[in-house]
Design an enzyme around this catalytic site. Structure first.
Site, PDB file in Angstrom:
ATOM      1  N   ASN A  52      22.817 -42.450   4.094  1.00 38.72           N
ATOM      2  CA  ASN A  52      23.934 -41.628   3.609  1.00 38.72           C
ATOM      3  C   ASN A  52      24.695 -42.292   2.467  1.00 38.72           C
ATOM      4  OD1 ASN A  52      25.279 -43.655   4.903  1.00 38.72           O
ATOM      5  ND2 ASN A  52      26.458 -42.331   6.278  1.00 38.72           N
ATOM      6  N   ASP A  53      24.123 -43.380   1.912  1.00 41.92           N
ATOM      7  CA  ASP A  53      24.667 -44.099   0.750  1.00 41.92           C
ATOM      8  C   ASP A  53      25.825 -45.026   1.110  1.00 41.92           C
ATOM      9  OD1 ASP A  53      23.786 -44.379  -1.891  1.00 41.92           O
ATOM     10  OD2 ASP A  53      25.590 -43.430  -2.676  1.00 41.92           O
ATOM     11  N   ASN A  54      26.133 -45.183   2.394  1.00 37.38           N
ATOM     12  CA  ASN A  54      27.166 -46.130   2.805  1.00 37.38           C
ATOM     13  C   ASN A  54      26.612 -47.546   2.810  1.00 37.38           C
ATOM     14  OD1 ASN A  54      28.768 -43.926   3.191  1.00 37.38           O
ATOM     15  ND2 ASN A  54      29.103 -44.221   5.379  1.00 37.38           N
ATOM     16  N   HIS A 145      39.655 -58.180 -20.813  1.00 34.14           N
ATOM     17  CA  HIS A 145      39.766 -57.428 -22.070  1.00 34.14           C
ATOM     18  C   HIS A 145      41.211 -57.409 -22.561  1.00 34.14           C
ATOM     19  CE1 HIS A 145      38.902 -54.385 -25.083  1.00 34.14           C
ATOM     20  NE2 HIS A 145      39.899 -53.665 -24.609  1.00 34.14           N
ATOM     21  N   ASP A 186      38.614 -56.863 -34.822  1.00 35.12           N
ATOM     22  CA  ASP A 186      39.829 -56.043 -34.903  1.00 35.12           C
ATOM     23  C   ASP A 186      41.035 -56.928 -34.604  1.00 35.12           C
ATOM     24  OD1 ASP A 186      39.972 -56.294 -32.037  1.00 35.12           O
ATOM     25  OD2 ASP A 186      38.556 -54.636 -31.882  1.00 35.12           O
ATOM     26  N   LYS A 209      41.374 -52.092 -38.817  1.00 34.24           N
ATOM     27  CA  LYS A 209      40.826 -50.780 -38.482  1.00 34.24           C
ATOM     28  C   LYS A 209      41.925 -49.727 -38.409  1.00 34.24           C
ATOM     29  CE  LYS A 209      36.725 -52.425 -36.039  1.00 34.24           C
ATOM     30  NZ  LYS A 209      35.959 -52.439 -34.767  1.00 34.24           N
TER      31      LYS A 209
END
EC number: 2.7.6.1
Length: 331
Positions: A52-54, A145, A186, A209
């Site tokens: 069930n993707d668990n 980031h 940038d 930019k």
């Protein structure tokens, strides 16, 4: 009669709490390399996915009172990587771990650090809340980031920098790197570029930019001089390589001699590898914070290189474990 109590040293405390490093499925080679540098075996754990993707996570050794570090980078599939880490943190706390540190070499949701359009989630903060709610006591990451994402966490954390690794790499492949120019793609990356330029004792330049819309940015001018010089382009990550192509093309059009690129995180999604393979650049290097499959390296026309940051993470984990300063690793 007063009784004096002698404070325990960090080293003595660490002896009471064994150091254990475990890995999720996203970047086991990095976790293994970290353990090799620490001189300890990688902890035994198993993750399975039901029909069930668990997901279910199971530790195969005792964690009681241990100082646990779980290495999991947020790479494709990102949602599975995050869910697996949450389950591993929760399972470790349930198993009476003394302290749990989430080691996230690449925190991809750091790009979602502000509400820059209506009716959206600041996902960088949301994921930080989830990690804390799961039971993480500390976190360790590299090259966010946006540095302000560190402030989304209410738990102690350490933010490592790859600047030393990138600059040493440039020096190793270009003997006269001091005669080159570090180019920031940038304004957001100018601080990182400036730090690496100081390490290389080289020149510095930046591309200005202009933002045309929420999704479109156009290069407007280059501040600095790259004509006839070796150019080192540095950034936090490469995703589709669209911005990289623009930056390299501008440097070439203005007379750059050779162009080398180095970033912390090589995500290389979508058309990135095809773009890099046909790009007029000598080399594109990234750190092993994200696992780069061999087939991508082979398809890059010999241009991709992978830099090892496992020793840096190992030293940071060792210092956290013993209570030593992490900032000394960069001075």
């Amino acid at each position: 009669m007063s009784v004096s109590h002698r404070a325990s040293s960090p080293v003595l405390e660490s002896r009471r709490s064994p150091l254990l490093v475990f890995a999720g499925q996203s970047n086991r080679p990095l976790a293994q390399a970290i353990c090799d540098n620490l001189g300890i075996p990688l902890g035994k754990s198993k993750t399975e996915k039901f029909t069930n993707d668990n997901l279910i996570v199971h530790y195969e050794e005792s964690l009681r009172e241990g100082d646990i570090f779980i290495v999991q980078t947020f790479s494709n599939p990102v949602s599975d990587s995050i869910m697996e880490l949450l389950l591993m943190i929760d399972a470790a706390k349930s198993a009476s771990a003394g302290r749990v540190t989430a080691v996230i070499p690449y925190y991809s949701y750091a790009r979602s650090d502000k509400k820059d359009s209506p009716r959206i989630s600041i996902a960088g903060r949301l994921v930080a809340d989830l990690l804390q709610e799961a039971g993480a006591d500390r976190f360790l990451t590299m090259t966010l980031h946006s540095p302000q994402v560190h402030g989304f966490f209410k738990i102690p954390g350490d933010h490592l920098s790859a600047d030393m690794v990138l600059s040493q790499h440039f020096k190793s492949i270009v003997p006269d790197a001091h005669n080159g120019v570090v180019l920031a793609p940038d304004a957001g990356s100018i601080k990182r570029a400036s730090q690496i330029a100081r390490r290389l004792d080289s020149g510095l330049a930046m591309i200005d930019k202009e933002r045309l819309s929420d999704t479109e940015v156009r290069p407007r001018a280059l501040i600095g001089d790259v004509e006839g010089r070796t150019v080192f382009i540095v950034d936090d990550e490469i995703s589709t390589a669209g911005s990289l192509v623009e930056t390299v093309n501008i440097a070439r059009s203005l007379g750059a001699k050779d162009v080398y690129v180095a970033v912390t995180h090589g995500v290389y999604s979508g058309p990135a590898i095809q773009r890099i393979a046909s790009l007029d650049v000598t080399q594109v290097a990234s750190c092993n914070t994200v696992l780069v499959p061999e087939e991508k390296i082979a398809a890059s026309n010999g241009k991709l290189a992978v830099l090892d940051v496992a020793p840096l993470f190992a030293n940071a984990i060792s210092n956290i474990h013993t209570g030593a300063s992490v900032s000394t690793l960069f001075t």
